[in-house]
Design a protein around this motif. Structure first.
Motif, short mmCIF file in Angstrom:
data_model
loop_
_atom_site.label_atom_id
_atom_site.label_comp_id
_atom_site.label_asym_id
_atom_site.label_seq_id
_atom_site.Cartn_x
_atom_site.Cartn_y
_atom_site.Cartn_z
N VAL A 370 0.92 -1.11 -0.12
CA VAL A 370 -0.11 0.06 0.12
C VAL A 370 1.00 1.30 -0.02
N ILE A 371 0.70 2.12 -0.91
CA ILE A 371 1.39 3.36 -1.08
C ILE A 371 0.39 4.60 -0.93
N VAL A 372 0.78 5.49 0.15
CA VAL A 372 -0.24 6.80 0.20
C VAL A 372 0.54 7.90 -0.24
N LEU A 373 -0.03 8.57 -1.25
CA LEU A 373 0.40 9.59 -1.74
C LEU A 373 -0.44 11.00 -1.33
N ALA A 374 0.15 11.56 -0.20
CA ALA A 374 -0.76 12.68 0.33
C ALA A 374 0.02 14.01 -0.02
N GLY A 375 -0.73 14.84 -0.94
CA GLY A 375 -0.27 16.13 -1.61
C GLY A 375 1.22 15.91 -2.45
N CYS A 376 1.16 14.67 -3.01
CA CYS A 376 2.38 14.24 -3.72
C CYS A 376 2.10 13.77 -5.30
N ASP A 377 2.38 14.95 -5.98
CA ASP A 377 2.16 14.39 -7.41
C ASP A 377 3.51 13.77 -8.04
N ILE A 378 3.63 12.45 -7.80
CA ILE A 378 4.76 11.77 -8.06
C ILE A 378 5.39 11.70 -9.48
N THR A 379 4.39 11.71 -10.49
CA THR A 379 5.08 11.64 -12.00
C THR A 379 5.59 13.32 -12.26
N GLU A 380 5.18 14.19 -11.44
CA GLU A 380 5.60 15.77 -11.67
C GLU A 380 6.89 15.88 -10.68
N ASP A 381 6.83 15.50 -9.61
CA ASP A 381 7.85 15.93 -8.84
C ASP A 381 9.06 14.84 -9.03
N TYR A 382 8.80 13.50 -8.96
CA TYR A 382 10.02 12.50 -8.97
C TYR A 382 9.57 11.48 -9.82
N PRO A 383 9.40 11.59 -11.17
CA PRO A 383 8.89 10.68 -12.19
C PRO A 383 9.51 9.27 -12.19
N VAL A 384 10.84 9.04 -11.93
CA VAL A 384 11.15 7.77 -12.18
C VAL A 384 10.94 7.08 -10.75
N LEU A 385 10.74 7.60 -9.57
CA LEU A 385 9.87 6.94 -8.65
C LEU A 385 8.70 6.27 -8.95
N TRP A 386 7.84 6.78 -9.85
CA TRP A 386 6.67 6.17 -10.36
C TRP A 386 6.99 4.77 -10.85
N LEU A 387 8.15 4.73 -11.90
CA LEU A 387 8.17 3.48 -12.46
C LEU A 387 8.39 2.25 -11.37
N SER A 464 0.57 -4.52 4.88
CA SER A 464 1.52 -5.34 5.87
C SER A 464 2.86 -4.56 5.48
N ARG A 465 2.94 -3.85 4.17
CA ARG A 465 4.27 -3.29 3.95
C ARG A 465 3.92 -1.89 3.44
N PRO A 466 3.32 -0.74 4.31
CA PRO A 466 2.87 0.41 3.63
C PRO A 466 4.18 1.49 3.50
N ILE A 467 3.84 2.52 2.71
CA ILE A 467 4.69 3.42 2.50
C ILE A 467 3.85 4.71 2.39
N ILE A 468 4.24 5.76 3.41
CA ILE A 468 3.48 7.00 3.23
C ILE A 468 4.58 8.04 2.55
N LEU A 469 3.99 8.91 1.50
CA LEU A 469 4.78 9.92 1.28
C LEU A 469 3.66 11.20 1.43
N ILE A 470 4.34 12.26 1.89
CA ILE A 470 3.78 13.57 1.90
C ILE A 470 4.50 14.57 1.09
N GLY A 471 3.83 15.42 0.30
CA GLY A 471 4.69 16.43 -0.75
C GLY A 471 4.11 17.66 -0.27
N ARG A 472 4.72 18.45 -1.31
CA ARG A 472 4.44 19.90 -1.19
C ARG A 472 3.14 20.62 -1.19
N LEU A 473 2.31 19.66 -1.95
CA LEU A 473 0.82 20.12 -2.12
C LEU A 473 0.08 20.00 -0.67
N ALA A 474 0.67 19.24 0.12
CA ALA A 474 -0.14 19.15 1.49
C ALA A 474 0.56 19.87 2.49
N LEU A 475 2.06 19.90 2.47
CA LEU A 475 2.80 20.65 3.40
C LEU A 475 2.72 22.02 3.38
#
Length: 827
Positions: A370-387, A464-475
């Protein structure tokens, strides 16, 4: 895993069960030719080039798709195999143009190599070859030569399987088959450069490299892309003193073998003619050429007079060593801790409350469930992480996105919770409440339905293996502190790390090297490491905390600062409120800018010092996960431009307190004494430097949003991958990909203003107005409008006002030509 034994060309090979014949042969050092196969994608067996003979099987088999079995006997050189390979190559060359001397793939073309080694040597076909008009432009950076295509499907499958953007497709059947884009529209992808790399022939080529150089003319230099914070490993191909192209360098822990298009095509700025060549000094109101001695003497004189009232802003575009020397210089020679590399820090945002960067590793993104994107536009901010995330999605991972704008990767997001700007914290609180069963049923916080929240909560609870990402749109939102609190509580409940997705370039390395107002190298507080710094530097270090970037601007406006030194940054376009910079510059007696271009900030400076860019330096940089990577200088800088740490070293000598180093390695060795575990190719993760960050104090007072008559919409400001900043505007390929500055508006709001998609519009706030191009889309919530930052010609920070966390705007369309003169239709 259990092993099996195959016999290939008389050699016994022991490999794990499930291994294909092709991989088993590769393991044994036996080469089998391939075209369609790529080891980052499942086998397809389309090109038929990898044929082998297997005992007890009546026909030749494609080795890339054939799973080996215990006792299997395989031949890669039998007469049938040789005849089959010759036939395939003969068939591929029937209509393939023999234009190798002018083909950009020449010298590194698998078709050339295989025709030489496995081809028949002559062709039985004497008919006229098929001919197409060439080249076909598929977008700002991509060119297709259709007659060269061998229909291996690598490019199509990359878009389907790796990037998930379906950028290219196959059309028609049989001899009419061809690769193209849907409806022949310009290709829509942030990763199209990878298709050029993996194309086994010269069918797909880059406009920026076409007819520029040959591979044997290029000199390969290992480096790191520092446009965003991922830090992708790259090879810079150099001819003479020019970078001809960029290629991905395999780095399994970071970018694997991929790059985004900003990395592929975003290096042309290095060789621009408008680079700064000589120092500039303001005389009689104008910046004029000066010698280095004149410029440095002027800066030194003002530093002496400042008597500790100087400040340093920036440093994220340099190396780790540059940032370290900058910090040492200002803390000792200039006598101040007022240094900050976070130029775009929001005055009332929560970004200052946490260290930036990832606690999780980049590789872990590919294994999360499970990946949570809070205010994080991953393909615009860090695109290779989307891959990496796409790998997790392919394994069944769920993505929960809590953002004020629908994301580009929407079809891969299990729960897309789009909310009104400034109420994301309510959604997070409701998400947490839904998980614990305490939330009021029937509520719709932020416009998100109860059903959507319940479903997302259930997925989060089962992770069971969650990752939480917070980005500039939220912060940086008005409720950024509450959103941060909510995510930290979620992380505590489910046992997940919080990854702060903030920062670009080498801002992570700058923070690691100590360019923060209250932390030294390694992230330790100044109070905790003051004695260590004084021992190594041999100079006293002030104990009091310095100012953050927003505090510097406020101090400058009030006349508290005597001097501001800006390195590799353009605060005029980057700071949250343009008026803050304007007022600060008016109150600053002296401004020094050290940069590669005459940016808007540099144009207002008293002294401008020409600096080198990353491609012209050797040293180390750090990425968003804290990984330290080595870079080598690829080209020489223009004119009299110098490295950042070298400039500070020369300046310190003029002030009678020399800071002398012979090379970057000497600086790095000194840093290792202050930063435990600092080594090239090793991580210094956020968790390792968090101890120095003091507990966050009370939330800064934020004036409440006021309803202003005539401004009914809320402005949302975000980042985009392709923009027109100081460097990207000077790169033709990236400038074309970025296009015009734009504003996104919901269809209902657009209809009320008589606005249609593509209209020229004026976005106005009580502070200013901007002319932009309208994008009408339901990706943004009703009542909000989205404007990207990074377009220096139309800087969105003109619209925002100091002291206001929320900016209200209106959007009006220009009047049609010939109607109402130069007037406009009111909303």
């Amino acid at each position: 895993m259990p092993l099996m034994t195959l016999t290939i060309d008389g050699h016994e090979v022991r490999v794990p069960k499930g291994t294909t014949v092709y991989q088993a042969a590769k393991h044994a050092g036996i080469e089998i030719p391939i075209f369609c196969y790529h080891d980052r994608m499942p086998p397809l067996g389309a090109c038929r080039m990898c044929l082998v003979k297997v005992e007890k099987m009546p026909r030749l088999q494609t080795s890339c798709t054939l799973e080996g079995t215990d006792g299997m006997v395989v031949s890669t050189t039998s007469p049938e195999v040789v005849a089959g390979q010759e036939a395939i190559l003969e068939y591929l060359l029937v209509n393939h143009p023999l234009d190798c001397p002018i083909c950009d793939k020449g010298g590194e073309c698998p078709l050339q190599d295989q025709a030489f080694r496995w081809g028949p040597g002559r062709s039985r076909f004497v008919e006229v070859k098929r001919d197409y008009a060439k080249p076909v432009s598929l977008g700002p950076v991509l060119v297709l030569d259709r007659e060269r295509c061998i229909l291996c499907w690598r490019c199509v499958r990359f878009g389907e399987l790796i990037a998930g953007d379906d950028a290219l497709k196959g059309f028609e059947r049989s001899f009419a088959s061809e690769i193209n884009t849907a409806f022949t529209l310009p290709v829509q992808s942030k990763f199209i450069g990878n298709t050029i790399t993996i194309c086994p022939v010269g069918a797909l080529t880059a406009k920026s490299y076409r007819f520029i150089s040959r591979p044997w003319d290029n000199r390969e230099v290992s480096s790191v892309c520092t446009h965003c914070g991922v830090g992708c490993a790259v090879h810079l191909d150099v001819r003479g003193n020019s970078i001809t192209r960029v290629r991905a360098r395999e780095a399994p822990a970071v970018n694997d073998v991929w790059l985004c298009d900003l990395g592929f095509f975003g290096q042309a700025y290095v060789g621009r003619e408008d680079r700064l060549h000589r120092p500039l000094v303001r005389r009689d109101g104008a910046l004029v050429d000066a010698t280095w001695d004149e410029a440095l003497d002027t800066v030194a004189r003002h530093l002496r007079a400042a008597n500790g009232r100087a400040a340093l802003l920036g440093g994220g575009r340099g190396t780790n060593e540059d940032a370290y020397v900058l910090g040492r210089f200002f803390r000792t020679v200039a006598g101040t801790n007022t240094v900050d590399s976070r130029v775009d820090l929001a005055p009332h945002g929560a970004s200052a409350a946490v260290p930036w960067g990832m606690v999780s590793s980049i590789a872990e993104l590919g294994t999360a469930d499970v990946i949570v994107l809070a205010g994080c536009d991953i393909t615009e901010d860090y695109p290779v992480l989307w891959l990496r995330m796409k790998q997790a999605v392919d394994r069944g991972a769920k993505i929960i996105a809590i953002t004020p704008k629908r994301l580009e990767i929407d079809r891969f997001i299990t729960h897309q919770l789009v909310h009104r700007y400034g109420v994301g914290a309510e959604v997070l609180a409701a998400l947490l409440g839904g998980r614990t069963g305490r939330r009021r049923m029937g509520s719709t916080p932020g416009g998100v339905s109860d059903e959507a929240l319940q479903a997302a909560s259930a997925v989060l609870m089962a992770a069971s293996r969650p990752i939480i990402l917070i980005g500039r749109l939220a912060l940086d939102a008005p409720d950024g502190y509450e959103a941060l609190d909510g995510l930290q509580e979620i992380c505590r409940r489910i046992g997940a790390p919080l990854n702060v997705m903030r920062g670009k370039s080498n801002e992570f390395g700058a923070a690691l090297a100590g360019l923060l107002p209250d932390h030294g190298p390694g992230g330790r507080s100044l109070g905790a490491m003051r004695a260590d710094l004084e021992s190594i530097w041999g100079e006293p270090v002030a104990s009091e905390r310095g100012m953050t970037a927003p505090e510097m601007l406020e101090a400058g406006a009030r006349g508290i600062l005597s001097m501001l030194y800006v390195v590799g940054a353009d605060p005029a376009t980057a700071v949250h409120h343009r008026r803050s910079w304007t007022e600060a510059r008016a109150g600053l007696p002296f401004l020094v800018v050290q940069d590669a271009f005459l940016t808007e900030t540099a144009q207002a400076a008293d002294v401008v010092l020409p600096a080198l860019v990353i491609a012209e330096k050797s040293g180390t940089v750090s990425n968003i996960e804290g990984r330290v990577q080595r870079i080598d200088a690829a080209v020489q800088g223009p004119g009299e431009a110098r490295g950042d740490w070298a400039i500070l070293s020369q300046l310190s000598a003029r002030l009678g307190r020399p800071i002398a180093y012979s090379a970057w390695g000497e600086i790095f060795d000194e840093m290792r004494h202050l930063i435990p575990g600092l080594e090239v190719d090793q991580r210094i993760p956020v968790r390792g430097i968090q101890d120095g960050f003091q507990a966050r104090g009370p939330k800064p007072e934020t004036p409440p949003a006021e309803s202003v008559t005539g401004y009914p919409l809320t402005l949302v400001v975000g980042d985009v991958l392709f923009d027109r900043g100081a460097m990207t505007s000077r790169d033709p390929a990236i400038a074309d990909l970025a296009g015009e500055a734009w504003v996104m508006i919901h269809p209902d709001d657009a209809a009320r203003g008589g606005i249609v998609d593509g209209d020229a519009v004026v976005v106005s706030s009580p502070a200013a107005s901007l002319a932009l191009r309208a994008r009408v889309s339901a990706a943004i919530a009703r009542g909000d409008v989205y404007v990207p930052r990074g377009f220096d010609g139309t800087p969105v920070n003109l619209l925002t006002e100091p002291g206001r966390a929320t900016t209200l705007v209106r959007v009006r369309a220009f009047a049609p030509a010939g109607v109402g003169g130069a007037g406009s239709r009111a909303r």
